[in-house]
Design a protein around this motif. Structure first.
Motif, PDB file in Angstrom:
ATOM      1  N   VAL A 365     -14.468  12.745 -13.434  1.00 38.24           N
ATOM      2  CA  VAL A 365     -14.041  12.377 -12.091  1.00 38.24           C
ATOM      3  C   VAL A 365     -14.635  11.045 -11.663  1.00 38.24           C
ATOM      4  O   VAL A 365     -13.965  10.200 -11.081  1.00 38.24           O
ATOM      5  CB  VAL A 365     -14.424  13.496 -11.093  1.00 38.24           C
ATOM      6  CG1 VAL A 365     -14.035  13.091  -9.685  1.00 38.24           C
ATOM      7  CG2 VAL A 365     -13.736  14.799 -11.477  1.00 38.24           C
ATOM      8  N   ARG A 366     -15.886  10.824 -11.979  1.00 37.62           N
ATOM      9  CA  ARG A 366     -16.524   9.566 -11.602  1.00 37.62           C
ATOM     10  C   ARG A 366     -15.992   8.415 -12.441  1.00 37.62           C
ATOM     11  O   ARG A 366     -15.863   7.288 -11.970  1.00 37.62           O
ATOM     12  CB  ARG A 366     -18.045   9.657 -11.784  1.00 37.62           C
ATOM     13  CG  ARG A 366     -18.763   8.368 -11.424  1.00 37.62           C
ATOM     14  CD  ARG A 366     -20.260   8.487 -11.637  1.00 37.62           C
ATOM     15  NE  ARG A 366     -20.937   7.251 -11.279  1.00 37.62           N
ATOM     16  CZ  ARG A 366     -21.071   6.206 -12.071  1.00 37.62           C
ATOM     17  NH1 ARG A 366     -20.544   6.239 -13.287  1.00 37.62           N
ATOM     18  NH2 ARG A 366     -21.702   5.115 -11.677  1.00 37.62           N
ATOM     19  N   GLY A 367     -15.668   8.698 -13.689  1.00 37.44           N
ATOM     20  CA  GLY A 367     -15.256   7.626 -14.579  1.00 37.44           C
ATOM     21  C   GLY A 367     -13.867   7.095 -14.304  1.00 37.44           C
ATOM     22  O   GLY A 367     -13.608   5.914 -14.498  1.00 37.44           O
ATOM     23  N   LEU A 368     -12.953   7.952 -13.847  1.00 46.00           N
ATOM     24  CA  LEU A 368     -11.583   7.510 -13.625  1.00 46.00           C
ATOM     25  C   LEU A 368     -11.067   8.113 -12.328  1.00 46.00           C
ATOM     26  O   LEU A 368     -11.032   9.328 -12.172  1.00 46.00           O
ATOM     27  CB  LEU A 368     -10.685   7.955 -14.779  1.00 46.00           C
ATOM     28  CG  LEU A 368      -9.189   7.625 -14.631  1.00 46.00           C
ATOM     29  CD1 LEU A 368      -8.964   6.117 -14.680  1.00 46.00           C
ATOM     30  CD2 LEU A 368      -8.389   8.312 -15.729  1.00 46.00           C
ATOM     31  N   THR A 369     -10.688   7.251 -11.398  1.00 45.44           N
ATOM     32  CA  THR A 369     -10.058   7.723 -10.171  1.00 45.44           C
ATOM     33  C   THR A 369      -8.707   7.047 -10.025  1.00 45.44           C
ATOM     34  O   THR A 369      -8.554   5.870 -10.351  1.00 45.44           O
ATOM     35  CB  THR A 369     -10.915   7.419  -8.922  1.00 45.44           C
ATOM     36  OG1 THR A 369     -10.979   6.001  -8.724  1.00 45.44           O
ATOM     37  CG2 THR A 369     -12.319   7.960  -9.088  1.00 45.44           C
ATOM     38  N   GLN A 370      -7.729   7.812  -9.556  1.00 47.63           N
ATOM     39  CA  GLN A 370      -6.391   7.296  -9.319  1.00 47.63           C
ATOM     40  C   GLN A 370      -5.915   7.817  -7.980  1.00 47.63           C
ATOM     41  O   GLN A 370      -5.867   9.029  -7.760  1.00 47.63           O
ATOM     42  CB  GLN A 370      -5.436   7.747 -10.435  1.00 47.63           C
ATOM     43  CG  GLN A 370      -5.807   7.187 -11.800  1.00 47.63           C
ATOM     44  CD  GLN A 370      -5.012   7.858 -12.904  1.00 47.63           C
ATOM     45  OE1 GLN A 370      -5.319   8.968 -13.299  1.00 47.63           O
ATOM     46  NE2 GLN A 370      -4.007   7.179 -13.412  1.00 47.63           N
ATOM     47  N   THR A 371      -5.572   6.909  -7.077  1.00 46.55           N
ATOM     48  CA  THR A 371      -5.185   7.326  -5.741  1.00 46.55           C
ATOM     49  C   THR A 371      -4.292   6.254  -5.116  1.00 46.55           C
ATOM     50  O   THR A 371      -3.934   5.272  -5.765  1.00 46.55           O
ATOM     51  CB  THR A 371      -6.434   7.576  -4.868  1.00 46.55           C
ATOM     52  OG1 THR A 371      -6.045   8.136  -3.618  1.00 46.55           O
ATOM     53  CG2 THR A 371      -7.218   6.292  -4.631  1.00 46.55           C
ATOM     54  N   THR A 372      -3.931   6.463  -3.869  1.00 45.39           N
ATOM     55  CA  THR A 372      -3.155   5.471  -3.125  1.00 45.39           C
ATOM     56  C   THR A 372      -3.828   5.203  -1.791  1.00 45.39           C
ATOM     57  O   THR A 372      -4.592   6.030  -1.276  1.00 45.39           O
ATOM     58  CB  THR A 372      -1.713   5.955  -2.878  1.00 45.39           C
ATOM     59  OG1 THR A 372      -1.749   7.173  -2.125  1.00 45.39           O
ATOM     60  CG2 THR A 372      -0.981   6.187  -4.191  1.00 45.39           C
ATOM     61  N   ALA A 373      -3.553   4.036  -1.216  1.00 44.02           N
ATOM     62  CA  ALA A 373      -4.123   3.661   0.071  1.00 44.02           C
ATOM     63  C   ALA A 373      -3.285   2.529   0.658  1.00 44.02           C
ATOM     64  O   ALA A 373      -2.496   1.892  -0.046  1.00 44.02           O
ATOM     65  CB  ALA A 373      -5.583   3.217  -0.087  1.00 44.02           C
ATOM     66  N   ARG A 374      -3.454   2.305   1.940  1.00 47.59           N
ATOM     67  CA  ARG A 374      -2.773   1.179   2.575  1.00 47.59           C
ATOM     68  C   ARG A 374      -3.629  -0.087   2.532  1.00 47.59           C
ATOM     69  O   ARG A 374      -3.120  -1.191   2.676  1.00 47.59           O
ATOM     70  CB  ARG A 374      -2.448   1.520   4.030  1.00 47.59           C
ATOM     71  CG  ARG A 374      -1.427   2.638   4.200  1.00 47.59           C
ATOM     72  CD  ARG A 374      -0.065   2.244   3.668  1.00 47.59           C
ATOM     73  NE  ARG A 374       0.510   1.135   4.399  1.00 47.59           N
ATOM     74  CZ  ARG A 374       1.264   1.255   5.488  1.00 47.59           C
ATOM     75  NH1 ARG A 374       1.523   2.450   5.971  1.00 47.59           N
ATOM     76  NH2 ARG A 374       1.756   0.193   6.089  1.00 47.59           N
ATOM     77  N   GLU A 375      -4.942   0.110   2.330  1.00 48.58           N
ATOM     78  CA  GLU A 375      -5.849  -1.045   2.289  1.00 48.58           C
ATOM     79  C   GLU A 375      -6.995  -0.756   1.328  1.00 48.58           C
ATOM     80  O   GLU A 375      -7.488   0.373   1.261  1.00 48.58           O
ATOM     81  CB  GLU A 375      -6.399  -1.343   3.692  1.00 48.58           C
ATOM     82  CG  GLU A 375      -7.362  -2.521   3.738  1.00 48.58           C
ATOM     83  CD  GLU A 375      -7.927  -2.749   5.134  1.00 48.58           C
ATOM     84  OE1 GLU A 375      -7.497  -3.702   5.791  1.00 48.58           O
ATOM     85  OE2 GLU A 375      -8.792  -1.948   5.558  1.00 48.58           O
ATOM     86  N   VAL A 376      -7.384  -1.769   0.574  1.00 50.99           N
ATOM     87  CA  VAL A 376      -8.528  -1.666  -0.331  1.00 50.99           C
ATOM     88  C   VAL A 376      -9.402  -2.893  -0.117  1.00 50.99           C
ATOM     89  O   VAL A 376      -8.902  -4.028  -0.111  1.00 50.99           O
ATOM     90  CB  VAL A 376      -8.083  -1.596  -1.808  1.00 50.99           C
ATOM     91  CG1 VAL A 376      -9.304  -1.553  -2.731  1.00 50.99           C
ATOM     92  CG2 VAL A 376      -7.202  -0.385  -2.045  1.00 50.99           C
ATOM     93  N   ILE A 377     -10.691  -2.665   0.062  1.00 52.75           N
ATOM     94  CA  ILE A 377     -11.642  -3.773   0.231  1.00 52.75           C
ATOM     95  C   ILE A 377     -12.665  -3.691  -0.892  1.00 52.75           C
ATOM     96  O   ILE A 377     -13.293  -2.647  -1.098  1.00 52.75           O
ATOM     97  CB  ILE A 377     -12.337  -3.714   1.597  1.00 52.75           C
ATOM     98  CG1 ILE A 377     -11.300  -3.870   2.724  1.00 52.75           C
ATOM     99  CG2 ILE A 377     -13.406  -4.802   1.704  1.00 52.75           C
ATOM    100  CD1 ILE A 377     -11.878  -3.709   4.114  1.00 52.75           C
ATOM    101  N   VAL A 378     -12.811  -4.772  -1.639  1.00 47.98           N
ATOM    102  CA  VAL A 378     -13.740  -4.821  -2.765  1.00 47.98           C
ATOM    103  C   VAL A 378     -14.909  -5.726  -2.391  1.00 47.98           C
ATOM    104  O   VAL A 378     -14.723  -6.921  -2.106  1.00 47.98           O
ATOM    105  CB  VAL A 378     -13.052  -5.329  -4.042  1.00 47.98           C
ATOM    106  CG1 VAL A 378     -14.057  -5.385  -5.197  1.00 47.98           C
ATOM    107  CG2 VAL A 378     -11.879  -4.429  -4.409  1.00 47.98           C
ATOM    108  N   GLU A 379     -16.112  -5.136  -2.388  1.00 49.55           N
ATOM    109  CA  GLU A 379     -17.339  -5.892  -2.124  1.00 49.55           C
ATOM    110  C   GLU A 379     -18.071  -6.128  -3.437  1.00 49.55           C
ATOM    111  O   GLU A 379     -17.822  -5.449  -4.439  1.00 49.55           O
ATOM    112  CB  GLU A 379     -18.238  -5.135  -1.152  1.00 49.55           C
ATOM    113  CG  GLU A 379     -17.626  -4.929   0.224  1.00 49.55           C
ATOM    114  CD  GLU A 379     -18.549  -4.145   1.137  1.00 49.55           C
ATOM    115  OE1 GLU A 379     -19.496  -3.498   0.616  1.00 49.55           O
ATOM    116  OE2 GLU A 379     -18.332  -4.173   2.365  1.00 49.55           O
ATOM    117  N   ALA A 380     -18.997  -7.091  -3.430  1.00 52.34           N
ATOM    118  CA  ALA A 380     -19.776  -7.401  -4.632  1.00 52.34           C
ATOM    119  C   ALA A 380     -21.134  -7.948  -4.227  1.00 52.34           C
ATOM    120  O   ALA A 380     -21.354  -8.307  -3.063  1.00 52.34           O
ATOM    121  CB  ALA A 380     -19.034  -8.405  -5.502  1.00 52.34           C
TER     122      ALA A 380
END
Length: 439
Positions: A365-380
């Motif tokens: 579950v931690r290794g692979l997630t697949q889902t949908t969303a209206r917005e995704v924010i990627v921080e680094a």
């Protein structure tokens, strides 16, 4: 036959396919016990699982290590299945294993038939299209190994009344500016023969001015054209839309305001695409960079905020314009529809051999997630990160925001076209049981 009768017939068919899948699965499990005994069946299972574990672990080490260890790992991955096969032959049980596999394969075929999406559900609605009076086309003669010249696309488009501009240089040409200038001069349709990155830039201009957009499948991979149901083997067929076309209303993705028609990628894939050597030798670049990326010795540490949820330190994040099919390992097959108004999101985290084996079994579950969303924010943990946008490498400031614009693009497609092949369904035993034995 009316619609209700047709639906009932389809539901009955799915029910019997599902029941057939369970019957064949039971038979596949029973064959080793019947012909090899309980202890023999257990021994077969142990050998098989051990072979899979060793093979997957070796392949992971091949990708994650360098030097002699890499090639030793590859050798082990090749030899292990041969040894497992030899064990089965020596025990005179090869035919038992093959029969069990054939029954399991047949069970899988029945399960897919039972779970497959109705074609009507996977087909985007078509809308009437008015003939374009002043179509404008941008064509990249270098894209797809020279498909523009090979299929004589410029002459054929001009014969249908289109104005055509070739991207011949010198230097980089601002295709969005070209498209805007054409709109100012009266163009009522914009089209592109080129890669998905070029398609996206011009598509955004078409969406901005509410003009129809024509996709000509002259790129190398043409993922967008494939998901629109176009003929990728003959780009000239896309021009048939100018004579007899219909419109599809599709979504358009955006990453920090830059449009994308396919996906935006972060982490491992984006790091690889950003390498200057990637275009010249993709395979060698992947093999060179993967060890550091997989073992976490390079690349920024990411956090992906997917709606209200957060995924900590994924090695790869793929944000797509609508979701890809989820029947394969990473969910990167094809998109049935481009009009559901969501982003598809896949995150991947593999840092050791055990997680690689679990990922193959699709239970990490931690290794692979697949889902949908209206917005995704990627921080680094760095001020800027590489992002692969429709296969092109960009350097964007963090945090990076991905959004979707539902129904923003009017795509003109030929009425007569191959169509979209329905993606294989997710294999779900619970859903299959409910299909076979509805309450």
């Amino acid at each position: 036959m009316n619609g209700s009768d047709s639906t009932d017939f389809s539901d009955r068919g799915r029910r019997w396919w599902a029941r057939g899948a369970f019957a064949l699965a039971v038979a596949a499990a029973a064959v080793p016990v019947l012909f090899a005994g309980v202890l023999g069946a257990v021994a077969l299972l142990v050998v098989e699982i051990g072979g899979v574990v060793v093979t997957v672990a070796s392949l992971y080490w091949f990708l994650a290590r360098r030097g002699v260890l890499r090639w030793i790992s590859l050798g082990v991955a090749i030899v292990t299945p041969v040894i497992v096969l030899a064990v089965f032959v020596r025990a005179h049980l090869l035919w038992v294993v093959l029969l069990a596999y054939l029954l399991a394969l047949a069970a899988g075929v029945c399960a897919r038939a039972a779970l497959r999406t109705h074609r009507a559900e996977a087909t985007m609605p078509e809308y009437p299209a008015s003939p374009a009076q002043h179509p404008f086309m941008i064509m990249n003669p270098h894209s797809g190994g020279g498909k523009v010249a090979k299929f004589d696309l410029k002459r054929k488009a001009e014969a249908l009344g289109a104005d055509v501009v070739l991207l011949e240089g010198p230097g980089n040409i601002d295709v969005a500016a070209l498209a805007r200038q054409a709109v100012e001069q009266g163009a009522d349709l914009l089209g592109v023969a080129g890669g998905d990155g070029t398609q996206a830039l011009v598509a955004a201009v078409a969406a901005e001015h509410d003009l129809p957009f024509l996709v000509i499948s002259a790129g190398t991979r043409n993922h967008f054209a494939m998901d629109l149901g176009l003929d990728r083997s003959d780009p000239a067929r896309s021009l048939d839309a100018l004579r007899d076309g219909v419109e599809l209303r599709v979504d358009l993705g955006a990453v920090d305001g830059r449009p994308f028609v396919n996906n935006a990628s972060f982490g491992v894939y984006a790091e690889i695409v950003s390498s200057p050597a990637y275009r010249d030798d993709k395979a060698a670049t992947v093999l060179k960079l993967l060890p550091d990326l997989l073992t976490g010795h390079s690349g920024p540490r990411l956090v992906a905020h997917i709606g209200a949820n957060a995924v900590e330190e994924p090695q790869a994040v793929l944000v797509s314009n609508n979701s890809y099919g989820t029947s394969d390992l990473a969910g990167l097959s094809r998109r049935d529809r481009l009009d559901r108004g969501v982003l598809g999101v896949v995150t991947l985290s593999v840092s050791n051999t055990r997680e690689a084996v679990d990922l193959l079994r699709l239970n990490n579950v931690r290794g692979l997630t697949q889902t949908t969303a209206r917005e995704v924010i990627v921080e680094a943990d760095t001020p800027e990160i590489p992002v692969g946008v429709d296969g092109e490498s960009l350097l964007l400031r963090t945090p990076v925001r991905c959004t979707v614009h539902p129904g923003a693009l009017r795509v003109l497609v030929p009425r007569d076209r191959p169509g979209v092949r329905v993606a294989a369904p997710v294999f779900d035993w619970v859903r299959l049981w409910r299909t076979a034995f509805p309450s």
